[in-house]
Design an enzyme around this catalytic site. Structure first.
Site, PDB file in Angstrom:
ATOM      1  N   ASP A   5      -7.022  -5.282  -4.169  1.00  0.00           N
ATOM      2  CA  ASP A   5      -6.907  -3.665  -3.625  1.00  0.00           C
ATOM      3  C   ASP A   5      -5.413  -3.343  -4.210  1.00  0.00           C
ATOM      4  OD1 ASP A   5      -7.954  -5.634  -1.995  1.00  0.00           O
ATOM      5  OD2 ASP A   5      -8.068  -3.818  -0.123  1.00  0.00           O
ATOM      6  N   ASP A   9       0.708  -1.134  -0.185  1.00  0.00           N
ATOM      7  CA  ASP A   9       0.372  -0.231  -0.010  1.00  0.00           C
ATOM      8  C   ASP A   9       0.891   1.294  -0.460  1.00  0.00           C
ATOM      9  OD1 ASP A   9      -2.390  -1.203  -0.264  1.00  0.00           O
ATOM     10  OD2 ASP A   9      -3.130  -1.462   1.658  1.00  0.00           O
TER      11      ASP A   9
HETATM   12  N1  GLY Z   1      -7.182  -1.936   0.833  1.00  0.00           N
HETATM   13  C1  GLY Z   1      -8.058  -2.198   2.330  1.00  0.00           C
HETATM   14  C2  GLY Z   1      -9.550  -1.548   2.000  1.00  0.00           C
HETATM   15  O1  GLY Z   1      -9.718  -1.173   1.233  1.00  0.00           O
HETATM   16  O2  GLY Z   1     -10.226  -1.734   3.447  1.00  0.00           O
END
Ligand code: GLY
Length: 386
Positions: A167, A106
């Site tokens: 994600d 992330d």
């Molecule tokens: N990337 C984790 C979420 O969308 O909660």
């Protein structure tokens, strides 16, 4: 969607966003918020002493969105105060590199709305360096045997060496940016190999997607999928649908590969077919009718993704995706927006994960971020972040 065609509800919403962000930004100028607490005030995730943890401290994956909201406000108002607050957030995030262990895939969500945005808006050379550093960390998570980017570090003691998650389709925009910026194709190649793997192993024939897929990290063979933040294995976590839809549009925008556009449409059509009459998006499109847990954050991601998709299709289709986005946004405006001073956040009824009760119907900065991003798209704002 030119400026003069903007409907009144959009202009009215922009005015409300301005009024709300004016005081919310000052009140939280030294924080990096994620969600509001019981008293309606934002929390703060900028504790740099928790350097090993991906949770709670400075490595928390949503920590780029606060800066992103400030850049959106700066672009709208040209008020330099927003730039200062965005930079304050960016500076804090830079210190994550020292800790290293808590960083994860992330870094895209963390540094695209902060360092990359700063560099694109101001040409700040320090931001370029920060963003390239982050891109190298993301590229370093690539597994060549399975052609995927490893998502998380260890999760609750589980070995996640072979785990990839949907994600990440948003994170790989950092790699496209790094190749554009440096002229080195490696970053783009990694992003495309990952996107191709996601098309093959995450996206189902009906346009629904897996949240988590585990691969054998040595052979690259698929082991199994997990329901992740959704209802169960084989279900359809709505925010994950949004990440897939929006992420494949971005991959198409950066590469021109039409397979990615087709996949974005496939996922979009699945989402659109499953938008409830109310316009409020469930946590999982395949969850039981009761309890009716919603995820307004997923709603915002899907709406912004649909508006992004509309930029790349013929006029007739634009209308189709635009109408679906409008339905979602108007439902949020009608029932789920808090414009008062009682709560620092705007968007209500967001959910972290279906089976995580404490995360049901909370607020999240990234819901506000994607809501604002979607609204500003009606003004033809360029895609600054992804
Ligand atoms: N990337 C984790 C979420 O969308 O909660």
């Amino acid at each position: 969607m030119s400026k003069k065609e903007n409907p009144e509800w959009v202009e009215d919403t922009i005015e409300k966003i301005r009024q709300k962000m004016d005081w919310v930004s000052e009140k939280n100028k030294d924080r990096i918020p994620y969600k509001t607490l019981k008293d309606g005030s934002y929390d703060d995730r900028s504790d740099s002493s928790i350097e090993w943890s991906t949770d709670d401290g400075l490595n928390w994956w949503t920590n780029g969105f606060w800066g992103g909201m400030m850049w959106l406000m700066y672009l709208d108002t040209h008020n330099e105060r927003y730039m200062e607050i965005a930079r304050n957030c960016e500076k804090k995030l830079e210190t994550c590199f020292q800790g290293f262990y808590g960083l994860h895939h992330d870094v895209g969500f963390m540094f695209l709305p902060t360092a990359v945005a700063d560099y694109k808006v101001t040409g700040n050379p320090e931001s370029r360096k920060t963003a390239l550093h982050a891109a190298n960390l993301l590229a370093g998570r690539f597994n060549p045997a399975g052609r995927f980017i490893r998502a998380w570090n260890e999760v609750n003691g589980d070995d996640t060496t072979g785990w990839a998650i949907i994600d990440c389709m948003m994170n790989i925009s950092l790699l496209y940016w790094a190749s554009d910026e440096t002229g080195d194709p490696r970053f783009r190649q990694i992003a495309m190999l990952h996107a191709d793997t996601v098309r093959e192993f995450f996206v189902r024939a009906d346009g629904s997607v897996n949240h988590i897929v585990e691969f054998d990290p040595n052979t690259g063979e698929m082991v199994r999928s997990y329901g992740g933040q959704g209802y169960k294995e084989g279900s359809s976590w709505s925010r994950g649908q949004g990440w897939a839809l929006y992420g494949f549009v971005n991959s198409y925008a950066h590469t021109g590969k039409t397979d990615y556009l087709d996949t974005a449409k496939q996922v979009a059509h699945y989402c659109m077919a499953n938008i409830p009459e109310s316009g409020h998006i469930p946590v999982d499109f395949r969850q039981p009718k009761e309890p009716a847990w919603e995820d307004s954050c997923g709603a915002c991601v899907i709406a912004s993704g649909l508006l992004e998709l509309a930029k790349y299709v013929p006029e007739l289709e634009q209308h189709f995706y635009g109408q679906a986005a409008e339905k979602i946004l108007r439902a949020l405006l009608k029932d789920r927006c808090d414009w008062s001073r009682d709560c620092d956040a705007m968007i209500q009824n967001c959910t972290g994960a279906y089976h995580h009760e404490e995360s049901h119907h909370i607020t999240m900065t990234y819901a506000d971020f994607y809501f604002m991003e979607a609204i500003y798209k009606y003004r033809n704002a360029e895609n600054l972040f992804w």
